[in-house]
Enzyme design. Structure first.
Site, PDB file in Angstrom:
ATOM      1  N   ASP A  95       0.817  -1.202   0.000  1.00  0.00           N
ATOM      2  CA  ASP A  95       0.000   0.000   0.000  1.00  0.00           C
ATOM      3  C   ASP A  95       0.862   1.269   0.000  1.00  0.00           C
ATOM      4  O   ASP A  95       0.739   2.103   0.892  1.00  0.00           O
ATOM      5  CB  ASP A  95      -0.895  -0.064   1.250  1.00  0.00           C
ATOM      6  CG  ASP A  95      -1.825   1.124   1.371  1.00  0.00           C
ATOM      7  OD1 ASP A  95      -2.324   1.595   0.340  1.00  0.00           O
ATOM      8  OD2 ASP A  95      -2.034   1.588   2.525  1.00  0.00           O
ATOM      9  N   GLU A 105       3.196  -8.700   7.007  1.00  0.00           N
ATOM     10  CA  GLU A 105       1.897  -9.263   6.617  1.00  0.00           C
ATOM     11  C   GLU A 105       1.921 -10.142   5.378  1.00  0.00           C
ATOM     12  O   GLU A 105       1.145  -9.926   4.440  1.00  0.00           O
ATOM     13  CB  GLU A 105       0.886  -8.134   6.398  1.00  0.00           C
ATOM     14  CG  GLU A 105       0.539  -7.360   7.625  1.00  0.00           C
ATOM     15  CD  GLU A 105      -0.601  -6.361   7.379  1.00  0.00           C
ATOM     16  OE1 GLU A 105      -1.111  -6.280   6.252  1.00  0.00           O
ATOM     17  OE2 GLU A 105      -0.975  -5.679   8.340  1.00  0.00           O
ATOM     18  N   TYR A 146      -6.733  -3.268  12.407  1.00  0.00           N
ATOM     19  CA  TYR A 146      -7.462  -2.025  12.115  1.00  0.00           C
ATOM     20  C   TYR A 146      -8.923  -2.181  12.510  1.00  0.00           C
ATOM     21  O   TYR A 146      -9.817  -2.083  11.684  1.00  0.00           O
ATOM     22  CB  TYR A 146      -7.299  -1.676  10.617  1.00  0.00           C
ATOM     23  CG  TYR A 146      -5.886  -1.227  10.314  1.00  0.00           C
ATOM     24  CD1 TYR A 146      -5.538   0.117  10.412  1.00  0.00           C
ATOM     25  CD2 TYR A 146      -4.899  -2.143   9.981  1.00  0.00           C
ATOM     26  CE1 TYR A 146      -4.237   0.537  10.181  1.00  0.00           C
ATOM     27  CE2 TYR A 146      -3.596  -1.734   9.746  1.00  0.00           C
ATOM     28  CZ  TYR A 146      -3.272  -0.388   9.843  1.00  0.00           C
ATOM     29  OH  TYR A 146      -1.981   0.041   9.621  1.00  0.00           O
ATOM     30  N   GLU A 196       1.018  -1.829  14.222  1.00  0.00           N
ATOM     31  CA  GLU A 196       0.234  -0.884  13.399  1.00  0.00           C
ATOM     32  C   GLU A 196      -1.174  -0.797  13.972  1.00  0.00           C
ATOM     33  O   GLU A 196      -1.732  -1.823  14.379  1.00  0.00           O
ATOM     34  CB  GLU A 196       0.098  -1.343  11.937  1.00  0.00           C
ATOM     35  CG  GLU A 196       1.330  -1.210  11.101  1.00  0.00           C
ATOM     36  CD  GLU A 196       1.111  -1.624   9.640  1.00  0.00           C
ATOM     37  OE1 GLU A 196      -0.020  -1.510   9.128  1.00  0.00           O
ATOM     38  OE2 GLU A 196       2.097  -2.073   9.033  1.00  0.00           O
TER      39      GLU A 196
END
Ligand code: BDP
Length: 647
Positions: free
Chosen positions: A208, A452, A505, A541
């Protein structure tokens, strides 16, 4: 654990024996530094540039553009180095270009480099993304695969062929990613002629951030004598107030050489010295290297001067290299991260090398601004998400006491074909390049081998077991991690790592809009991980996008209010778990950054607590208050008196 000095010395010697075992790489990659025996000539500035727009992108090789000045084979434009080329022009084709681009720089090198054959001249590229081929005066001197690590070539012989010292450097760089590169990518040709023109292709990437390309870090010449210090490895330790610096020096260009190693403190006093290629320097009343906000004098660095003398039948050589050395230890227990045997809590950020116009190009004003912001924020650490950052940035970390989790470029390993032997061998090689470059930085306290990956795929287990083991063999002195996405049940890396780093998230990618689920879900997740693996955890994160200046209350997604409230809910759980096994929290992200275009991104990723131009959003103030409070709780000093928080 405090071992007696003698035992620690033996441990250090054993470590050096381990460090050399089974290496794929030959030779060192010391940062180029000037000294009485070494010169550095930076080639930053304007280069000429052309993108090879031919359909197969091979025109430059077919026509051998490297053989003549680039402007003789076609049109050229100005291109600054270092910088990504993507955002420099007004041409969308250059911004989104995939394939070979050509850079060239002409200069004259000092006459003595040509005349004096005892001088070794090295051309070094700090980094170029992704594949590079380098010519000097039309002669191929090196090539390199990988976008974030330095490479170099000895070029004295090529330069000496032209006694005028004129020198034309040509560098071809290709940003094409394949399933076997790090990071991986894939080119897809669109063959439906009713929808796409002839030759239309796109590059799929599984990460990303914008795939910025070009020459990202300085290109320079440096010289050494023919007999020279090729590499230095230091491992540090201490016992009571005696510091121990175990060192090993590799020499090239001489069969025998005398070495004198001196450790000098900040006042310029020699505090220890030794002779020979390896040994242990003992420092009485040592000044340890401490992280920012844990000591009144963080980031203390000694200078280790290595002086080599050698001779052959024709002449004598003297080489001097000075390495900054911070004396500190790192250890991990099942619930703690210890720096100098004291619990360390990471309160920091994830970053990107990313800014307007320059893309990923090294930029000193930006670097210094970012460090000022980190200090303002009360951040003591960052992760080099998702690739190795510039050496110059790590040097700043050493000096300012900012602790670093050093990550490899293995981001977005999502396709099963990227778990095969070709990829694995390349990954092992890249870990060697990374450890070789960064092993002596006191700020680097942990290696992160990947971010990841699709760890649920069957080959992932063997793949990561192998990469983690290799990294630990390369450097037994630092813990190793692997950054997992949320799903712990499918995770394959955690059994092998020393610290569990998790990204999630909640209320963003899962249950969007429902901040009320964060505390429950985060608690469950942490307990699952810790019960299963009994290892300390870092929230590596978490965050939410906020388009700066967009406000809605009660909060909704993409507003500054929503970003704040997500953080506050996470912080409630952090405060419970840091009393147990949570050893750190790193916000995603320090600043907004550019991504590829897509329906979930509004001119890039907006999860920064600072804008891309480094102005604070509301969340930055929440974090600043929290980090200074944490520093005061976990620091070893009465910080309010030493470090008045600029609230
Ligand atoms: C995480 C990735 C990071 C992304 C972030 C996001 O590690 O690179 O930018 O998600 O989506 O999973 O903002």
């Amino acid at each position: 654990m405090c071992l007696p000095v003698r035992q620690q010395v033996l441990r250090a010697l054993w470590l050096f024996a381990v460090l050399d075992a089974g290496l794929l790489l030959d030779g060192g990659m010391l940062y180029p530094r000037e000294s009485s025996s070494r010169e550095v000539k930076e080639l930053s500035g304007l280069w000429v540039f052309r993108a090879d727009r031919s359909p197969n992108r091979k025109q430059g090789f077919d026509e051998a553009w490297y053989k003549r000045p680039l402007e003789e084979t076609g049109p050229v434009i100005d291109m600054p180095v270092p910088a990504s080329y993507n955002d420099i022009t007004q041409d969308p084709e250059i911004r989104d270009f995939i394939g070979w681009v050509w850079y060239e720089r002409e200069l004259v090198v000092p006459t003595r480099w040509i005349q004096d054959e005892s001088i070794r001249v090295v051309l070094r590229v700090g980094s170029a993304h992704y594949n590079s081929v380098v010519w000097v005066n039309g002669v191929n001197v090196t090539q390199h695969e990988g976008g974030h690590l330095p490479f170099e070539a000895e070029v004295g012989d090529v330069l000496r062929k032209d006694p005028t010292g004129s020198c034309r450097i040509t560098i071809a760089v290709n940003n094409t990613l394949t399933l076997y590169t790090l990071p991986p990518g894939n080119i897809q040709y669109m063959n439906d002629r009713t929808r796409y023109p002839d030759g239309f292709f796109v590059q799929s990437i599984y990460f990303d951030f914008f795939n910025y390309a070009g020459i990202h870090r300085p290109v320079l010449f440096y010289t050494t004598p023919k007999a020279y210090v090729d590499d230095i490895t230091v491992v540090t330790d201490f016992s009571d107030n005696t510091g121990l610096v175990s060192y090993k020096v590799s020499v090239k260009g001489a069969v025998t050489a005398a070495l004198k190693v001196t450790l000098i403190d900040k006042q310029g006093h020699c505090v220890a010295s030794s002779n020979g290629p390896f040994g242990v320097l003992k420092v009485q009343d040592v000044n340890l290297w401490w992280p920012y906000l844990t000591h009144e004098n963080p980031g203390y660095l000694y200078s280790m001067e290595v002086r080599l003398s050698a001779a052959d039948e024709r002449t004598t050589y003297e080489d001097v290299y000075t390495l900054p050395v911070g004396i500190r230890t790192v250890n991990v227990t099942s619930t703690q991260f210890l720096i100098n045997n004291k619990p360390f809590y990471f309160h920091g950020v994830n970053k990107h090398e990313d800014s307007d116009i320059r893309g990923k190009g090294l930029d000193w004003p930006l670097i210094v601004k970012d460090f000022n912001l980190l200090k303002w924020l009360g951040a003591n650490s960052f992760r080099t998400s998702h690739y190795p950052y510039a050496e110059e940035i790590l040097q700043m970390c050493d000096r300012h006491g900012i602790v670093v989790i050093d990550e490899s470029p293995a981001v977005g390993i999502k396709d099963i074909r990227s778990f095969g032997n070709v990829s694995l061998n390349h990954h092992l090689f890249v870990m060697e390049e990374l450890v070789r470059r960064d092993k002596n930085h006191p700020s680097v306290v942990m290696w992160s081998v990947a971010n990841e990956p699709a760890s649920e795929m069957p080959p992932a287990d063997y793949y990561f077991k192998t990469v983690i083991k290799h990294t630990r063999d390369l450097d037994p002195t630092r813990p190793v991690t692997f950054v997992s996405s949320s799903n712990f049940a499918r995770d394959k890396g955690a059994p092998y790592v020393d610290v569990i780093c998790i990204n999630n998230y909640f209320s963003w990618y899962h249950d969007p809009g429902h901040v009320e689920v964060i505390t429950l879900q985060l608690n469950t997740e942490y307990d699952n991980w810790h019960e299963k693996y009994k290892k300390p955890i870092i929230q590596s994160e978490y965050g939410a996008d906020a388009v700066p200046g967009v406000h809605v209350d009660p909060p909704v997604m993409f507003t500054e209010e929503y970003q704040k409230v997500v953080l506050q809910n996470y912080h409630k759980v952090f405060d419970q778990k840091r009393a147990q096994y949570l050893i750190g929290e790193l916000i995603w992200n320090f600043a907004d950054f550019m991504t590829t275009q897509g329906v979930t991104r509004v001119v890039g990723n907006k999860k920064g607590i600072f804008t891309r131009q480094r102005q604070p959003k509301a969340a930055a103030f929440i974090l600043k208050e929290r980090y200074w409070r944490l520093a005061n709780e976990t620091g070893r000093l009465p910080l309010w008196t030493k470090y008045p928080c600029p609230l």
